[in-house]
Design a protein around this motif. Structure first.
Motif, PDB file in Angstrom:
ATOM      1  N   GLY A 145       0.770  -1.039  -0.079  1.00  0.00           N
ATOM      2  CA  GLY A 145       0.033  -0.159  -0.031  1.00  0.00           C
ATOM      3  C   GLY A 145       0.891   1.294  -0.038  1.00  0.00           C
ATOM      4  O   GLY A 145       1.861   1.479  -0.792  1.00  0.00           O
ATOM      5  N   TYR A 146       0.582   1.870   1.038  1.00  0.00           N
ATOM      6  CA  TYR A 146       1.342   3.461   1.120  1.00  0.00           C
ATOM      7  C   TYR A 146       2.977   2.886   1.333  1.00  0.00           C
ATOM      8  O   TYR A 146       3.304   1.911   1.927  1.00  0.00           O
ATOM      9  CB  TYR A 146       0.949   4.104   2.207  1.00  0.00           C
ATOM     10  N   GLN A 147       3.734   3.756   0.371  1.00  0.00           N
ATOM     11  CA  GLN A 147       5.354   3.476   0.620  1.00  0.00           C
ATOM     12  C   GLN A 147       6.060   5.153   0.983  1.00  0.00           C
ATOM     13  O   GLN A 147       5.515   5.955   0.270  1.00  0.00           O
ATOM     14  CB  GLN A 147       5.847   3.070  -0.709  1.00  0.00           C
ATOM     15  N   ASP A 148       6.785   4.990   2.119  1.00  0.00           N
ATOM     16  CA  ASP A 148       7.463   6.335   2.215  1.00  0.00           C
ATOM     17  C   ASP A 148       8.669   6.321   1.105  1.00  0.00           C
ATOM     18  O   ASP A 148       8.679   5.542   0.416  1.00  0.00           O
ATOM     19  CB  ASP A 148       7.914   6.302   3.818  1.00  0.00           C
ATOM     20  N   GLN A 149       9.375   7.421   1.009  1.00  0.00           N
ATOM     21  CA  GLN A 149      10.259   7.868   0.479  1.00  0.00           C
ATOM     22  C   GLN A 149      11.387   6.714   0.401  1.00  0.00           C
ATOM     23  O   GLN A 149      11.855   6.300  -0.908  1.00  0.00           O
ATOM     24  CB  GLN A 149      11.005   9.243   0.637  1.00  0.00           C
ATOM     25  N   GLN A 150      11.792   6.342   1.630  1.00  0.00           N
ATOM     26  CA  GLN A 150      12.964   5.293   1.610  1.00  0.00           C
ATOM     27  C   GLN A 150      12.372   3.917   0.826  1.00  0.00           C
ATOM     28  O   GLN A 150      13.102   3.472  -0.113  1.00  0.00           O
ATOM     29  CB  GLN A 150      13.236   4.993   2.893  1.00  0.00           C
ATOM     30  N   ARG A 151      11.334   3.579   1.091  1.00  0.00           N
ATOM     31  CA  ARG A 151      10.565   2.398   0.346  1.00  0.00           C
ATOM     32  C   ARG A 151      10.780   2.428  -0.981  1.00  0.00           C
ATOM     33  O   ARG A 151      11.126   1.580  -1.778  1.00  0.00           O
ATOM     34  CB  ARG A 151       9.284   1.819   0.938  1.00  0.00           C
ATOM     35  N   ARG A 152      10.301   3.685  -1.569  1.00  0.00           N
ATOM     36  CA  ARG A 152      10.072   3.916  -3.028  1.00  0.00           C
ATOM     37  C   ARG A 152      11.520   3.816  -3.769  1.00  0.00           C
ATOM     38  O   ARG A 152      11.628   3.356  -4.648  1.00  0.00           O
ATOM     39  CB  ARG A 152       9.333   5.336  -3.422  1.00  0.00           C
TER      40      ARG A 152
END
Length: 276
Positions: A145-152
């Motif tokens: 679902g939602y991804q923070d900047q690090q995950r992206r």
């Protein structure tokens, strides 16, 4: 005359006392009880394993015997639909339009099993959608679902590195990766509106998902809960992304129904309506 040898007398066994006899009898009974307990425990373990296997196999066998379910998309009356280009749920984010977001979206857990989060309205809609699908034997799983900047950033870098390892140049790897995983600053997963959805019966992020009941159900009914297929197979030129049947996007129910009825991608739908 030879004298016959007398057989050697065997030493007699000492006679057990009553206490010794009772102790021996007690030990035999304990060994017998122990052996029965071990035997019954082993039987219980085997029965438990067999029961679990049967419960796992039966639903899958029944689905194979029954064949794929048929789901028919409803027709929508869009006479009252009014396009609103300022609707925040129609925000367009792609490799040409970076994500412009001052703060993180308000999030809520959408799938208790995976713990994945979506924007609050999208999360509530996903829960309703998953429940409705489950009532007809389709079990959806929100795998991302939602991804923070690090995950992206991590996802994009991993995809790009895989192509570099295959011998591609920096430019080739960048372009190929961007068509599968949006660049970190251009990934709508940062809005909390994008959802990667699979099912309990199919857990691979590949195009084989389109052959499942879960995908067919989503194609027919996801719009009723505000979700659209984000990167359709016949719109790859417009989206700039390869076809991904597991990647869905929340836009709100009325918008989703209008987009589904149009047969257009989000990029095309927005362009047409903004021009008109």
């Amino acid at each position: 005359m030879e004298q016959k040898q007398q057989p050697t007398a065997q030493p007699s066994r000492p006679r057990l006392t009553r206490q010794q006899w009772l102790a021996r009898r007690r030990r035999r009974r304990l060994r017998l009880i122990r052996n029965w307990i071990l035997f019954l425990s082993l039987c219980g373990l085997v029965v438990g394993l067999m029961t679990g296997l049967i419960l796992w196999v039966l639903p899958r066998v029944s689905r194979l015997l029954a064949g794929r379910q048929e789901f028919t998309a409803p027709s929508y009356d869009l006479s009252g639909y009014v396009f609103d280009g300022s609707d925040p749920y129609l925000v367009l984010v792609n490799n040409n339009l970076p994500l412009e977001q001052a703060q993180e979206p308000a999030l809520a857990v959408a799938d208790d099993a995976t713990g994945q989060q979506l924007e609050t309205a999208a999360a509530a809609a996903y829960r309703q959608m998953a429940q409705a699908a489950g009532e007809v034997g389709v079990h959806l799983v929100l795998v991302e679902g939602y991804q923070d900047q690090q995950r992206r950033q991590e996802q994009f870098d991993a995809r790009k590195q895989a192509y570099l390892d295959q011998g591609m140049t920096e430019e080739e790897a960048q372009a190929r990766a961007s068509a599968i995983v949006p660049q970190p600053g251009c990934n709508e997963s940062g809005t909390g509106l994008a959802a990667d959805i699979l099912s309990e019966e199919y857990d691979s992020l590949d195009t084989g998902f389109e052959n499942t009941d879960a995908f067919q159900w989503l194609r027919a009914y996801a719009a009723d809960y505000g979700f659209i297929l984000r990167w359709p197979q016949d719109c790859q030129a417009a989206t700039g992304m390869v076809y991904q049947p597991w990647h869905w996007r929340y836009v709100g129910v009325e918008n989703a129904r209008a987009i589904a009825a149009s047969g257009l991608s989000l990029e095309e739908f927005l362009a047409v309506n903004q021009l008109s």
